[in-house]
Scaffold this active site. Sequence first.
Site, PDB file in Angstrom:
ATOM      1  N   THR A   1      -5.536 -42.112  19.926  1.00 18.37           N
ATOM      2  CA  THR A   1      -5.588 -40.739  20.691  1.00 18.37           C
ATOM      3  C   THR A   1      -4.789 -40.958  21.811  1.00 18.37           C
ATOM      4  O   THR A   1      -4.394 -41.881  22.397  1.00 18.37           O
ATOM      5  CB  THR A   1      -6.964 -40.119  21.022  1.00 18.37           C
ATOM      6  OG1 THR A   1      -7.788 -40.091  19.744  1.00 18.37           O
ATOM      7  CG2 THR A   1      -6.882 -38.819  21.533  1.00 18.37           C
TER       8      THR A   1
ATOM      9  N   THR B   1      -3.748 -37.114  18.531  1.00 16.53           N
ATOM     10  CA  THR B   1      -4.278 -38.418  17.649  1.00 16.53           C
ATOM     11  C   THR B   1      -3.855 -38.490  16.272  1.00 16.53           C
ATOM     12  O   THR B   1      -3.528 -37.540  15.502  1.00 16.53           O
ATOM     13  CB  THR B   1      -6.015 -38.466  17.771  1.00 16.53           C
ATOM     14  OG1 THR B   1      -6.247 -39.738  17.573  1.00 16.53           O
ATOM     15  CG2 THR B   1      -6.368 -37.250  16.950  1.00 16.53           C
ATOM     16  N   VAL B   2      -3.812 -39.754  15.919  1.00 15.28           N
ATOM     17  CA  VAL B   2      -3.853 -39.931  14.331  1.00 15.28           C
ATOM     18  C   VAL B   2      -5.199 -40.808  13.810  1.00 15.28           C
ATOM     19  O   VAL B   2      -5.192 -41.453  12.983  1.00 15.28           O
ATOM     20  CB  VAL B   2      -2.580 -40.711  13.786  1.00 15.28           C
ATOM     21  CG1 VAL B   2      -1.281 -39.966  14.093  1.00 15.28           C
ATOM     22  CG2 VAL B   2      -2.387 -42.143  14.745  1.00 15.28           C
ATOM     23  N   ASN B   3      -6.184 -40.796  14.753  1.00 11.84           N
ATOM     24  CA  ASN B   3      -7.465 -41.326  14.919  1.00 11.84           C
ATOM     25  C   ASN B   3      -6.951 -43.008  15.196  1.00 11.84           C
ATOM     26  O   ASN B   3      -6.806 -43.164  16.386  1.00 11.84           O
ATOM     27  CB  ASN B   3      -7.984 -41.088  13.514  1.00 11.84           C
ATOM     28  CG  ASN B   3      -9.674 -41.255  13.660  1.00 11.84           C
ATOM     29  OD1 ASN B   3     -10.079 -40.950  14.664  1.00 11.84           O
ATOM     30  ND2 ASN B   3     -10.175 -41.869  12.480  1.00 11.84           N
TER      31      ASN B   3
ATOM     32  N   SER C   1     -14.318 -33.956  16.546  1.00 13.76           N
ATOM     33  CA  SER C   1     -13.602 -34.713  17.271  1.00 13.76           C
ATOM     34  C   SER C   1     -14.219 -35.098  18.587  1.00 13.76           C
ATOM     35  O   SER C   1     -14.851 -34.008  19.175  1.00 13.76           O
ATOM     36  CB  SER C   1     -12.259 -33.949  17.627  1.00 13.76           C
ATOM     37  OG  SER C   1     -11.370 -34.751  18.401  1.00 13.76           O
TER      38      SER C   1
ATOM     39  N   GLY D   1      -9.427 -42.546  23.441  1.00 15.42           N
ATOM     40  CA  GLY D   1     -10.441 -43.705  23.455  1.00 15.42           C
ATOM     41  C   GLY D   1     -11.665 -43.454  22.797  1.00 15.42           C
ATOM     42  O   GLY D   1     -12.809 -43.903  23.034  1.00 15.42           O
TER      43      GLY D   1
END
Length: 571
Positions: free
Chosen positions: A373, A391-393, A444, A466
């Site tokens: 993130t 984010t893209v995780n 999320s 994080g």
Amino acid sequence: MRRLPTICFSLLAMLLGIDHSFVSADEATCVVASVQPIATNAGINTYHSGGNAVDAAIATAMTLGVVDNHNSGLGGGCFILIRTPDGQIHAIDGREMAPSAATADMYLRDGKADTELSQTGPLAVAVPGALAAYAHALRSHGEKTLADVMLPAAKIAEEGFAVDKIFARKLESKKDLLAAFPATRDQLLKSDGSPYQTGDTLRQSDLAKTYRSIAVNGEKWFYEGPFAQTIGSWMHQNGGIVTAEDFANYRIKLRQPVVTDYRDWKIVGFPPPSSGGCHVSQMLNILETFDLAAMHQRDPAQAKHVVIESMKRAFADRAYHLGDADFSRVPKALIDKAYARDLAKQIDIQKSTDVSKQGDPFAFGDELFGKHTTHIAAADSDGYWVAITATVNTTFGSKVIVPGTGLILNNEMDDFSAQPGVPNAFGLIGAENNAIAPGKRPLSSMSPTIVLDRRAKPIMTVGAAGGPKIITQVLLALIRTLDYGDDLQAAVAGPRFHHQWRPDSVLVESKMGDEIIDRLKKFGHVIKTTSSSGITQAIRIDDDGNLIGVHDPRVPGKVGYGFRKVAAVKN
């Protein structure tokens, strides 16, 4: 001494070669903070060319998708909070959605969740929402077009940029997984399969083409045109379930922000499917029952102990109650003051106590929420305040780049509860409220936050990266500034600690010091240490009315100060 006019000050700084990060913020009319200097510069340049803080933040986000795409990009999602000059606050939900063919048991193999499937490869991908959210923010609140913010980023992708030490470290750590997907290997690794090193130039020609195609043709090219068709075709051939129709059916959601009173301030956060807005508010409500400032002054370790106990209770509730409120019963009483007082009574200020299960917020009301993130903070003197968490995780998301697109696709399906009680990549446990369903948005931890004073004037914007540590980072930044009176730099730089209920241990940055760590152990806490925990960006108004930005010193980010009518900042 009389101050120089803003334009003279800025031009003098540039002629002398002074980086705006280190120039006095006096008379700055815009501030942008991000994790990457090139991206911050893109935001400031957009402001200088006539944009506002919304445009600057979106330009920063678009550029991060090029120079920091292990964290975020158009293959992922975002939450956006915007406070406009008329005092309105808008919450734009660009969270990814589960494909229409998704099922609650899609990751079960022989009755057990196979988390590798939800973290790497085509089955891990949810339908990305970042572009839709950014486009909506520009149309509704910006002065710039998609082309204005995307073409400069496309140029960086095509011409290349110097890989920083963070990017190089991420490439090294994930090189084997990246190499497993041919287009990902071609775009992000050298021709011999080795990762780029710090200082090497990384060029991403396919990503540049994708950005330019969106700039010329608009977001429909992405969601309803060639891009969606390319993704859908590749997924069909490679075992994925995302279709072109899933892209066409994606819609942003306009949410009602979570607003809670905390002492003399109003804290504005993001509602479900973000868990951050709820649980930052919940922990603040618990802590409001204690004289935290006096306790911190008298015994800093005891104050930290009480904060840890509030974290445990909030994360226990997160595991059971939180999910996409369009699909699940998420109780508003999680942020009820009476419920918080009930939880606070369970805290023993002298010792750690076991939290065996979630609380019962429904006992305090049955009203429901309406159905890896990066964070960008931006604000300007016209009254726009922006908090974007994107984010893209996990690092490089699913590791998948579909050939010809250059775009890292997310692995947000791992943020669902693949099986009750089975931890995801961040060790978080979920329940039925966060089970997979078609069209549902995974829970999320992203926590974009804006703080208002008693006159409802914005004084601070903050957010973090994080995983679940996002929530506790935002909490710590808030109590350190609002309760303890720390300046923003000290609040962000100070040693962090994190408890997420399970596992029952406290993650503490080692720079906390042995004395405090030993005291926490005497309170009964199990301590695990780490050198660094998360990344926070924030902006605040100082006592003189100046906008002050802070980037997290744990990474080489940048704060940029904008001054109208000046030349572009060099990368």
